[in-house]
Each structure stands twice: as C-alpha cells, then as structure tokens.
Design an enzyme around this catalytic site. Structure first.
Site, PDB file in Angstrom:
ATOM      1  N   LYS A  53      -4.380  -1.653  10.794  1.00 20.45           N
ATOM      2  CA  LYS A  53      -3.935  -1.185   9.469  1.00 20.45           C
ATOM      3  C   LYS A  53      -4.937  -0.192   8.897  1.00 20.45           C
ATOM      4  O   LYS A  53      -4.558   0.853   8.353  1.00 20.45           O
ATOM      5  CB  LYS A  53      -3.748  -2.382   8.525  1.00 20.45           C
ATOM      6  CG  LYS A  53      -2.463  -3.127   8.769  1.00 20.45           C
ATOM      7  CD  LYS A  53      -2.419  -4.499   8.136  1.00 20.45           C
ATOM      8  CE  LYS A  53      -1.173  -5.247   8.632  1.00 20.45           C
ATOM      9  NZ  LYS A  53      -1.182  -6.678   8.381  1.00 20.45           N
ATOM     10  N   GLN A  97      -3.361 -11.069   4.591  1.00 15.40           N
ATOM     11  CA  GLN A  97      -2.906 -11.340   5.963  1.00 15.40           C
ATOM     12  C   GLN A  97      -2.557 -12.822   6.116  1.00 15.40           C
ATOM     13  O   GLN A  97      -3.354 -13.699   5.765  1.00 15.40           O
ATOM     14  CB  GLN A  97      -4.007 -10.924   6.951  1.00 15.40           C
ATOM     15  CG  GLN A  97      -3.604 -10.984   8.406  1.00 15.40           C
ATOM     16  CD  GLN A  97      -2.508  -9.980   8.778  1.00 15.40           C
ATOM     17  OE1 GLN A  97      -2.476  -8.862   8.299  1.00 15.40           O
ATOM     18  NE2 GLN A  97      -1.602 -10.406   9.635  1.00 15.40           N
ATOM     19  N   ASP A 120       3.993  -5.860   0.867  1.00 15.16           N
ATOM     20  CA  ASP A 120       4.562  -6.712   1.916  1.00 15.16           C
ATOM     21  C   ASP A 120       5.956  -7.200   1.521  1.00 15.16           C
ATOM     22  O   ASP A 120       6.702  -7.694   2.365  1.00 15.16           O
ATOM     23  CB  ASP A 120       3.666  -7.957   2.091  1.00 15.16           C
ATOM     24  CG  ASP A 120       2.949  -7.987   3.421  1.00 15.16           C
ATOM     25  OD1 ASP A 120       3.417  -7.350   4.374  1.00 15.16           O
ATOM     26  OD2 ASP A 120       1.901  -8.663   3.486  1.00 15.16           O
TER      27      ASP A 120
HETATM   28  N1  GUN Z   1       1.328 -11.982   9.423  1.00 17.20           N
HETATM   29  C1  GUN Z   1       2.272 -11.668  10.337  1.00 17.20           C
HETATM   30  N2  GUN Z   1       3.062 -10.691   9.871  1.00 17.20           N
HETATM   31  C2  GUN Z   1       2.615 -10.371   8.648  1.00 17.20           C
HETATM   32  C3  GUN Z   1       3.029  -9.412   7.676  1.00 17.20           C
HETATM   33  O1  GUN Z   1       3.987  -8.655   7.829  1.00 17.20           O
HETATM   34  N3  GUN Z   1       2.297  -9.403   6.533  1.00 17.20           N
HETATM   35  C4  GUN Z   1       1.253 -10.251   6.323  1.00 17.20           C
HETATM   36  N4  GUN Z   1       0.616 -10.177   5.150  1.00 17.20           N
HETATM   37  N5  GUN Z   1       0.843 -11.132   7.202  1.00 17.20           N
HETATM   38  C5  GUN Z   1       1.533 -11.188   8.356  1.00 17.20           C
END
Ligand code: GUN
Length: 294
Positions: A53, A97, A120
């Site tokens: 990211k 996350q 998200d």
């Molecule tokens: N863990 C797995 N996929 C995601 C996601 O799309 N966003 C977040 N914040 N955590 C994740």
C-alpha cells in the site's frame, strides 16, 4: 476453446493511471491525497499488504502515513491513533489492517473511523449507504471485482451471479453491488450452510469465489462459457519452491479455465485491484473533504 484470462495487473494499471492523474490535479491545487495505514502486530501477510500500500501511494502521488503497533497494543491506544488521524487534515483516508489481535474489539475500532475518511468502506454508515445505493466509499475488493467484470466486457444485465462466501469484507458487499441496477444481476449467495454448492454454481453466468478454501470451486460445477472471478488467496505448502508455499485460489484454475469463458488467475487477478481501488477511494475522499474537483 480456453477461457479468456482476465489480467488484473493490466486493468489495475489502467485505473492507477486515472488515479495518478486525479491525484496530480489535486496536488496542483495544494491538496496531496493522504492515506493513513495502521497495522497492529506482525502478521506476515498483513505486513506485505501494508508495504504494498505504501509503495502504491508513492508511485501514484499520494502521501502515506504508516503506524506499526505491537501486538500487545491496548484498544484505547489504537483508538487514540485512529482519533488522531480523524483530526489530521493531511490525512483523507484511514485504513486499519484486519484482522486485529483477539483482545481488540474490531467493531469498536472500525466504528471510530470518521465515515468521510473510511476508504475501506467498513463503517456501519458506509455499509448502510452502499445498501441504499447512496454516494459512499465502496469496499475495495468487491469494487475491484465489479471493475474487472465490467472492463472485461462480461454481460451482466440479467445474468445469474453466484457468490460463494458471505464475509463482511467481500461476499456480503458483493451481493449488494451485483444486485444494483448498474450491474443488474440476479444474485445467489452460497455459504457453509448451503446444502448443494454445485447445484447453485452450475446455474451461474458469473461465479465469484470468496470462501477462503483452496480449490473449492471445481470445473465440474461450472456452466460452460461462464465468468469466474477468484478472490481466494490461500497459502498452500509447496516444498518445491524456496518460500515453502505458493498461492492458490478458491477455484481449480487449470481445469476451470478449460470450461469457463472468462477467468481470473491467482495471483494476478483480483489481488492487484484491491489496492488500486483503495487509492481511488483516497483520491475521492481528498476531493470531497477539500471541496475541490479531481
Ligand atoms: N484485511 C484483508 N483485506 C482487508 C481490506 O480490504 N482492508 C483491511 N483494512 N484489512 C483487510
């Protein structure tokens, strides 16, 4: 004839080009879109996502603010970081996350993210807006799946779609997006309580596998010519490679690609789309918060 392989890296690169141009337009007006990423603990898969990211932000003209916290972090300490980013005008998107360590209440943490920075699309406010088809941030993986389907020219109007998996992050939002008028599919959602998975999948023009079970969807279940989107990213042991594991999707790719009309590989299908949609959401957030056009 074999299936057309949907190249997620190619589609992601196309969208990243658009995102980069929009970010540059905002930057020229004095607003650099900023994404804050919070990671608690050292889960190897999560660490690699967070690093990816950060890299994607740098490559596309976004600022990133990263906080890595130890696994023992208390809920209050984590909430304090989220609140700090809620109030930070350089930050337009906040991502915590997942999964979080067991002692932390995920709902409380997600619920603390300011909805206007929830890139998200996980807060109850954004989920509600998505269901009501109101302007909102769409969760990144489901939004990426819809982009892959649309940009590959797969017919969706009146198509029968079967989603295999009902997670809050992928399956349930996908059910909502596929049913929207702009996609217009007839949607069935299968899960661990489904009695005969093959019976449902066999009817599908579009199959989205997001159960987290390697090889769950087999070629025998598929209607010839259907579109198969594989969201599964499963680490399976493989002593023949240096890492000791390889990535395998929820679909038996080799056999399925001989029956399907379109199929996504793992890796290189849905994966590259998730971060791309996150960047797009962050640029949208920066535009909305600043009141500028991107
Ligand atoms: N863990 C797995 N996929 C995601 C996601 O799309 N966003 C977040 N914040 N955590 C994740």
């Amino acid at each position: 004839m074999g299936a057309r392989i949907i190249d997620g890296r190619l589609v992601a690169a196309e969208i990243r080009g658009e995102v980069k141009a929009r970010a540059a337009k905002l930057a020229a007006k004095g607003i650099v879109p900023g994404l804050a990423v919070i990671l608690v603990g050292l889960d190897p898969a999560s660490l690699s996502y967070v690093t990816a990211k950060e890299k994607a932000c740098a490559e596309n003209g976004l600022a990133s603010f990263e906080v890595k916290m130890p696994a023992e972090t208390s809920q209050e300490e984590l909430l304090a970081v989220v609140r700090r980013f809620n109030a930070d005008s350089r930050v337009h998107g906040i991502l915590v996350q997942l999964p979080l360590p067991k002692h932390i209440d995920e709902k409380a943490v997600i619920g603390t993210i300011a909805p206007e920075k929830d890139v998200d699309g996980f807060t109850p406010i954004n989920v509600g807006r998505m269901v009501l088809d109101e302007p909102c941030f769409l969760p990144c993986t489901p939004a990426g799946v819809i982009e892959l389907i649309k940009r590959s020219g797969v017919p969706t109007d009146g198509a029968r779609a079967v989603v295999v998996g009902r997670s809050n992050i992928v399956g349930k939002p996908l059910m909502n997006l596929l049913v929207r008028k702009s996609v217009n599919a007839t949607v069935t959602i299968c899960h661990t309580g489904t009695k005969d998975l093959a019976l449902h999948v066999r009817e599908a023009d579009i199959v989205v596998a997001c159960a987290g079970k390697p090889g769950l969807v087999t070629a025998e279940m598929l209607k010839p010519g259907c579109c198969v989107i594989d969201v599964g990213v499963n680490r399976v042991e493989d002593p023949s490679v240096a890492k000791g594991y390889r990535l395998k999707g929820d679909v038996d790719f080799e056999a399925a690609s001989k029956v399907a009309g379109w199929i996504t590989p793992v890796p290189g299908g849905v994966g590259p789309m998730t971060i791309t949609m996150l960047l797009a959401n962050t640029v949208d957030a920066a535009a909305r918060i600043s009141g500028l056009e991107a």
